[in-house]
Motif scaffolding. Structure first.
Motif, PDB file in Angstrom:
ATOM      1  N   PHE A  25       0.843  -1.203   0.000  1.00  9.93           N
ATOM      2  CA  PHE A  25       0.000   0.000   0.000  1.00  9.93           C
ATOM      3  C   PHE A  25       0.877   1.251   0.000  1.00  9.93           C
ATOM      4  N   SER A  26       1.885   1.259   0.873  1.00 11.31           N
ATOM      5  CA  SER A  26       2.784   2.409   0.971  1.00 11.31           C
ATOM      6  C   SER A  26       3.489   2.664  -0.357  1.00 11.31           C
ATOM      7  N   ALA A  27       3.947   1.586  -0.993  1.00 11.42           N
ATOM      8  CA  ALA A  27       4.674   1.722  -2.260  1.00 11.42           C
ATOM      9  C   ALA A  27       3.784   2.231  -3.390  1.00 11.42           C
ATOM     10  N   SER A  28       2.468   2.001  -3.277  1.00  9.02           N
ATOM     11  CA  SER A  28       1.545   2.396  -4.354  1.00  9.02           C
ATOM     12  C   SER A  28       0.966   3.796  -4.167  1.00  9.02           C
ATOM     13  N   CYS A  29       1.214   4.419  -3.015  1.00 12.19           N
ATOM     14  CA  CYS A  29       0.589   5.719  -2.713  1.00 12.19           C
ATOM     15  C   CYS A  29       0.980   6.809  -3.706  1.00 12.19           C
ATOM     16  N   ASP A  30       2.205   6.757  -4.191  1.00  8.57           N
ATOM     17  CA  ASP A  30       2.686   7.787  -5.119  1.00  8.57           C
ATOM     18  C   ASP A  30       1.801   7.922  -6.352  1.00  8.57           C
ATOM     19  N   SER A  31       1.263   6.801  -6.813  1.00 12.25           N
ATOM     20  CA  SER A  31       0.490   6.810  -8.060  1.00 12.25           C
ATOM     21  C   SER A  31      -0.994   7.085  -7.842  1.00 12.25           C
ATOM     22  N   ARG A  32      -1.403   7.212  -6.583  1.00  9.39           N
ATOM     23  CA  ARG A  32      -2.821   7.431  -6.287  1.00  9.39           C
ATOM     24  C   ARG A  32      -3.152   8.918  -6.413  1.00  9.39           C
ATOM     25  N   PRO A  33      -4.150   9.293  -7.216  1.00  6.67           N
ATOM     26  CA  PRO A  33      -4.489  10.717  -7.358  1.00  6.67           C
ATOM     27  C   PRO A  33      -5.187  11.264  -6.112  1.00  6.67           C
ATOM     28  N   ILE A  34      -5.066  12.560  -5.899  1.00  5.97           N
ATOM     29  CA  ILE A  34      -5.765  13.220  -4.794  1.00  5.97           C
ATOM     30  C   ILE A  34      -7.240  13.350  -5.170  1.00  5.97           C
ATOM     31  N   SER A  35      -8.119  12.998  -4.254  1.00  9.60           N
ATOM     32  CA  SER A  35      -9.552  13.030  -4.553  1.00  9.60           C
ATOM     33  C   SER A  35     -10.061  14.466  -4.661  1.00  9.60           C
ATOM     34  N   GLU A  36     -11.253  14.600  -5.195  1.00  9.43           N
ATOM     35  CA  GLU A  36     -11.830  15.935  -5.412  1.00  9.43           C
ATOM     36  C   GLU A  36     -12.093  16.652  -4.093  1.00  9.43           C
ATOM     37  N   ASN A  37     -12.481  15.892  -3.062  1.00 11.49           N
ATOM     38  CA  ASN A  37     -12.676  16.450  -1.721  1.00 11.49           C
ATOM     39  C   ASN A  37     -11.658  15.800  -0.780  1.00 11.49           C
ATOM     40  N   PRO A  38     -10.459  16.360  -0.723  1.00 11.71           N
ATOM     41  CA  PRO A  38      -9.352  15.686  -0.033  1.00 11.71           C
ATOM     42  C   PRO A  38      -9.570  15.501   1.473  1.00 11.71           C
ATOM     43  N   THR A  39      -9.114  14.347   1.948  1.00 10.08           N
ATOM     44  CA  THR A  39      -9.048  14.067   3.384  1.00 10.08           C
ATOM     45  C   THR A  39      -7.607  14.252   3.834  1.00 10.08           C
TER      46      THR A  39
END
Length: 643
Positions: free
Chosen positions: A251-265
């Motif tokens: 999960f940690s290694a894949s975070c870089d490729s995850r886009p920021i959501s429209e309503n960020p947490t």
């Protein structure tokens, strides 16, 4: 304790070493709680209300135990057990404090007597089982205040696990650095980190103590002190795959490729957030402003959450003090944060660990502990206000500095503690000073006080004609090992001082109001201590900084009440000259006090959201907007390149 020190001395002569070891281990382990508190068997008729006699008794028992250790190790028939050596290794602070309070001062004389320095001549022999046992004994006895410098790089290659325990145990910084030898020894340990091998550590439990040097290194004056932070960050990063469960690591290694959501947490890691702590007092208003636009999730340990105001958060993720890094990490993963925000990094072992692992596409920090994290997993360092030039501050941080023009000067946005009333504050400000002696306070905790500041205090005593008394503040309990050792060290340099043990906030302010002048901790200032000086309306000199962020924070605080130029000193020489002038010249002091009274009004010192018409000076919302824009443009660029 089953035996008195005198009885233990007899047992040593009788060769009953196992019994003596058991008593020494019991003594050391019972002196090793968070305050290094000694639980003594007080003689009949001796009570703590007879303070002088009680302190003499405490000191005599401590000195007796140091003497017992020397006697036993020098006995030709004695071979220390592994359990005793391990106790010394893991309770290095207690051993250091014991000897600092004794006539020995350090363990050097014992090391010399046992001819242990021969072990450092690595080329003379191979490290056989016998030699490893001898090295174990040497590292167990070696302390921070030693005049000898060890070849740590070679030691890490020869015995990595043993050396790691010794190295990080000495860097816990439970020993006050007001003593020049210990100050130099501690700085030498920090410098030694440059070039150390990136070691394998079996489990994160073995690395928890690295949080101490990662944090406390900032308090020293050494130019190379952050070599230790860089090394610790590399070690944590290197061992993350070994420590993390497979799915969490992936999960940690894949975070870089995850886009920021429209309503960020935004996950906010709160290492410290009680109502009296600087993190709450300095950042709650900023986080409240941030919560108007984003969903905020607090990540906090249960003990810290109990006395915290967490009303600005949409969700509170509380973990237990005994939870391991995988359990905490899984909690954060399940929150699916778009941004991880760290008001501070390094005030806890778990905060240090988390800051060196990626849990979100974007990770940013604030200057709660004003120093770079040196973590590969930390992307941005947010600087509120527009006091700083981007090119100037960027060279002091490994993260990308986020500075926005035209926000106005940084505003403290300090929150008033709910036990503090306006009547109390007025009473503090009107208290009359002692007519017999001029009282000078250093209102940062004693951990921030080093040999450089003590030299300034000593010179003030020499150069002034008026009777002087210094007040220092300790985090230790009275009659504890740490308290007594600090007092003994101060006695070697300062003629007249008072060391105040930990007190409740209002009691601390009452003590502070007895001072006529306050001095800064150098080089590491403190926002809380500056706000406290403003509350009791006492002038506090500070040194102007142009280097690392921590050298500039005092100036930021006094700038907001328009007293920067009044209290600013260009260096320790001017600090000394100004302090002597204020003490000697009543007119200078009166003029300075009048300016403090006029400018440190409550509306300037404390944040009141009802009176705010312009949030730009304290808000970090524009910085978060900018970070999201940068990250969005990166993703767009990647998509264009891919297509």
């Amino acid at each position: 304790m089953s035996y008195s020190p005198q009885e233990l001395e007899v047992l040593i002569k009788q060769g009953k070493f196992t019994l003596v070891e058991q008593e020494i281990i019991y003594f050391i382990e019972n002196a090793s709680d968070k305050s290094n508190y000694i639980k003594l068997n007080v003689p009949a008729g001796m009570h703590s209300d007879n303070k002088d006699a009680y302190e003499v008794e405490c000191n005599s028992i401590v000195a007796a135990y140091a003497s017992l250790i020397v006697q036993m190790f020098c006995n030709a028939k004695y071979a220390p057990s592994k359990i005793l050596l391990d106790t010394f290794l893991t309770h290095k602070v207690v051993l250091e404090l014991l000897f600092s309070l004794s006539a020995w001062k350090t363990t050097d004389a014992l090391i010399e007597k046992l001819n242990m320095l021969e072990l450092l001549k690595f080329k003379k022999f191979q490290f056989t089982k016998k030699r490893m046992y001898q090295l174990h004994g040497f590292l167990a006895l070696y302390c921070v205040g030693s005049k000898y410098r060890l070849p740590w790089k070679q030691l890490f290659h020869i015995a990595p696990e043993l050396t790691l325990i010794a190295y990080q145990s000495m860097l816990i910084h439970g020993v006050s650095l007001v003593d020049k030898d210990r100050n130099r020894g501690f700085e030498a340990l920090l410098h030694a980190a440059e070039g150390l091998p990136i070691i394998e550590i079996k489990n994160p439990e073995q690395a928890k103590a690295l949080a101490h040097p990662y944090f406390y290194c900032s308090y020293t004056t050494s130019k190379n002190k952050y070599e230790i932070k860089k090394w610790v960050a590399k070690v944590l990063n290197h061992n993350a795959k070994r420590w993390l469960e497979r799915d969490l690591y992936e999960f940690s290694a894949s975070c870089d490729s995850r886009p920021i959501s429209e309503n960020p947490t935004i996950g906010v890691v709160l290492e410290r957030y009680t109502k009296t702590h600087a993190m709450y007092r300095c950042y709650n208003a900023r986080l409240a402003e941030l919560s108007k636009e984003y969903k905020l999730v607090a990540i906090i340990e249960r003990g810290e959450a109990q006395d915290a105001d967490l009303s600005v958060f949409d969700h509170i993720e509380v973990f237990e003090p005994n939870e391991d890094i995988n359990s905490i990490g899984c909690r954060i993963r399940d929150l699916e944060p778009d941004i991880m925000l760290y008001p501070s990094v390094g005030m806890s072992w778990w905060g240090m660990f988390l800051a060196n692992i990626r849990f979100a596409p974007v990770q940013a920090m604030l200057g709660g502990h004003p120093s770079s994290s040196y973590s590969d997993a930390m992307d941005y360092f947010i600087f509120p206000g527009d006091n700083l030039d981007l090119d100037d501050i960027q060279k002091f941080t490994s993260e990308k500095a986020v500075v926005i023009d035209n926000l106005g000067i940084i505003k403290q946005a300090a929150v008033k503690h709910d036990t503090l009333t306006n009547e109390m504050i007025e009473d503090f400000s009107k208290r009359q000073p002692d007519k017999e002696v001029f009282t000078v306070g250093v209102n940062g905790v004693i951990q921030k006080v080093n040999a450089t500041l003590i030299s300034v205090c000593k010179e003030i005593e020499i150069q002034t004609t008026r009777p002087i008394k210094f007040i220092f503040f300790s985090q230790h309990k009275p009659y504890s090992l740490g308290f007594m050792a600090t007092k003994a060290q101060l006695n070697r340099y300062i003629k007249n001082f008072e060391l105040v043990s930990y007190a409740e906030y209002v009691d601390y302010l009452a003590t502070l109001s007895r001072c006529e002048l306050l001095l800064p901790t150098i080089p590491f200032g403190g926002s809380n201590s500056n706000i406290d000086a403003m509350i009791v309306k006492r002038p506090k000199l500070f040194i102007e900084g142009s280097g690392e962020l921590y050298t500039r924070t005092d100036g930021f605080d006094w700038l907001q009440v328009d007293m920067y130029h009044t209290l600013c000193c260009k260096g320790t020489d001017e600090l000394l000259r100004r302090a002597v002038e204020i003490i000697e010249n009543q007119e200078v002091l009166a003029s300075l006090q009048q300016e403090v009274n006029e400018k440190c009004s409550l509306d300037k010192v404390f944040f009141d959201p009802n009176l705010v018409t312009d949030s730009r000076g304290y808000s970090i919302n524009p910085h978060v907007h900018k970070i999201i824009e940068i990250e969005s443009s990166k993703l767009l660029e990647q998509d264009l390149m891919a297509s």
